[in-house]
Design a protein around this motif. Sequence first.
Motif, mmCIF file in Angstrom:
data_model
loop_
_atom_site.group_PDB
_atom_site.id
_atom_site.type_symbol
_atom_site.label_atom_id
_atom_site.label_comp_id
_atom_site.label_asym_id
_atom_site.label_seq_id
_atom_site.Cartn_x
_atom_site.Cartn_y
_atom_site.Cartn_z
ATOM 1 N N PHE A 1 -56.904 -5.973 -17.826
ATOM 2 C CA PHE A 1 -56.315 -4.682 -17.467
ATOM 3 C C PHE A 1 -57.370 -3.588 -17.380
ATOM 4 N N ARG A 2 -58.187 -3.466 -18.378
ATOM 5 C CA ARG A 2 -59.019 -2.272 -18.530
ATOM 6 C C ARG A 2 -60.073 -2.103 -17.450
ATOM 7 N N ASN B 1 -55.215 2.700 -21.391
ATOM 8 C CA ASN B 1 -55.949 1.468 -21.671
ATOM 9 C C ASN B 1 -55.767 0.999 -23.113
ATOM 10 N N SER B 2 -55.443 1.906 -24.022
ATOM 11 C CA SER B 2 -55.218 1.505 -25.414
ATOM 12 C C SER B 2 -53.935 0.689 -25.562
ATOM 13 N N LYS B 3 -53.032 0.846 -24.590
ATOM 14 C CA LYS B 3 -51.762 0.114 -24.619
ATOM 15 C C LYS B 3 -51.683 -0.942 -23.516
ATOM 16 N N ASN B 4 -52.750 -1.088 -22.746
ATOM 17 C CA ASN B 4 -52.758 -2.043 -21.621
ATOM 18 C C ASN B 4 -51.548 -1.823 -20.717
ATOM 19 N N LEU C 1 -47.930 -0.437 -0.343
ATOM 20 C CA LEU C 1 -48.617 0.194 -1.458
ATOM 21 C C LEU C 1 -48.037 1.594 -1.692
ATOM 22 N N VAL C 2 -47.722 1.872 -2.945
ATOM 23 C CA VAL C 2 -47.205 3.191 -3.318
ATOM 24 C C VAL C 2 -48.307 4.044 -3.931
ATOM 25 N N ALA C 3 -49.024 3.476 -4.900
ATOM 26 C CA ALA C 3 -50.069 4.226 -5.593
ATOM 27 C C ALA C 3 -50.997 3.245 -6.294
ATOM 28 N N ALA C 4 -52.233 3.698 -6.533
ATOM 29 C CA ALA C 4 -53.209 2.877 -7.237
ATOM 30 C C ALA C 4 -54.070 3.762 -8.119
ATOM 31 N N ILE C 5 -54.587 3.158 -9.192
ATOM 32 C CA ILE C 5 -55.463 3.884 -10.099
ATOM 33 C C ILE C 5 -56.602 2.959 -10.520
ATOM 34 N N THR C 6 -57.837 3.459 -10.389
ATOM 35 C CA THR C 6 -58.993 2.650 -10.750
ATOM 36 C C THR C 6 -59.182 2.643 -12.264
ATOM 37 N N SER C 7 -60.114 1.819 -12.711
ATOM 38 C CA SER C 7 -60.402 1.770 -14.142
ATOM 39 C C SER C 7 -60.924 3.109 -14.640
ATOM 40 N N TYR D 1 -43.113 -3.249 -7.742
ATOM 41 C CA TYR D 1 -43.958 -4.262 -8.373
ATOM 42 C C TYR D 1 -45.270 -3.636 -8.802
ATOM 43 N N CYS D 2 -45.787 -4.057 -9.939
ATOM 44 C CA CYS D 2 -47.156 -3.680 -10.270
ATOM 45 C C CYS D 2 -48.063 -4.861 -9.995
ATOM 46 N N LYS D 3 -49.313 -4.558 -9.743
ATOM 47 C CA LYS D 3 -50.293 -5.585 -9.394
ATOM 48 C C LYS D 3 -51.643 -5.238 -9.995
ATOM 49 N N ASN D 4 -52.295 -6.245 -10.539
ATOM 50 C CA ASN D 4 -53.685 -6.108 -10.950
ATOM 51 C C ASN D 4 -54.530 -6.443 -9.733
ATOM 52 N N GLU D 5 -55.170 -5.431 -9.153
ATOM 53 C CA GLU D 5 -55.918 -5.639 -7.914
ATOM 54 C C GLU D 5 -57.174 -6.472 -8.137
ATOM 55 N N GLY D 6 -57.608 -6.589 -9.373
ATOM 56 C CA GLY D 6 -58.807 -7.373 -9.651
ATOM 57 C C GLY D 6 -58.565 -8.867 -9.607
ATOM 58 N N ASN D 7 -57.489 -9.323 -10.241
ATOM 59 C CA ASN D 7 -57.213 -10.753 -10.284
ATOM 60 C C ASN D 7 -56.026 -11.178 -9.427
ATOM 61 N N GLY D 8 -55.341 -10.214 -8.821
ATOM 62 C CA GLY D 8 -54.273 -10.545 -7.894
ATOM 63 C C GLY D 8 -52.933 -10.875 -8.515
ATOM 64 N N TYR D 9 -52.813 -10.715 -9.826
ATOM 65 C CA TYR D 9 -51.536 -11.021 -10.468
ATOM 66 C C TYR D 9 -50.506 -9.925 -10.194
ATOM 67 N N TRP D 10 -49.249 -10.378 -9.994
ATOM 68 C CA TRP D 10 -48.125 -9.476 -9.760
ATOM 69 C C TRP D 10 -47.158 -9.546 -10.932
ATOM 70 N N GLY D 11 -46.453 -8.450 -11.151
ATOM 71 C CA GLY D 11 -45.325 -8.476 -12.055
ATOM 72 C C GLY D 11 -44.096 -9.012 -11.343
ATOM 73 N N GLN D 12 -42.984 -9.104 -12.079
ATOM 74 C CA GLN D 12 -41.763 -9.691 -11.530
ATOM 75 C C GLN D 12 -40.933 -8.694 -10.738
ATOM 76 N N GLY D 13 -41.232 -7.422 -10.856
ATOM 77 C CA GLY D 13 -40.519 -6.393 -10.109
ATOM 78 C C GLY D 13 -39.397 -5.761 -10.911
ATOM 79 N N THR D 14 -39.114 -4.510 -10.587
ATOM 80 C CA THR D 14 -38.002 -3.785 -11.193
ATOM 81 C C THR D 14 -37.289 -2.992 -10.098
#
Length: 114
Positions: free
Chosen positions: A30-31, A74-77, A48-54, A95-108
């Motif tokens: 995450f971090r 980052n303290s709460k990941n 894509l709605v929004a993104a935030i870098t490390s 959906y949220c996505k980790n752009e570094g490793n490509g993992y997606w959440g399940q969606g809400t």
Amino acid sequence: QVQLVESGGGLVQAGGSLRLSCAASSGIAFRFNTMAWYRQAPGRQRELVAAITSGGNTNYADSVKGRFTISRDNSKNTAYLQMNGLKPEDTAVYYCKNEGNGYWGQGTQVTVSS
């Protein structure tokens, strides 16, 4: 396996607010990676709605600028999407996505009634 778990979706009237959360099971994954929120409405492509870098730099889709705010703790990941001034056209699965490793959440699901 790294997991992303979204929460905070629901049904809200137009003009209302919701805050989505995306909790990551791996702090290291995450971090150091950009985290992003996407959405997919019925019959439409995921966008894509929004993104935030490390480092905390952000970017937004034109359709949500001034209404949505992406942030991360980052303290709460955990990444967040504060959505204000919601419109019926914001209705979608988010959906949220980790752009570094490509993992997606399940969606809400977010549903905005007029």
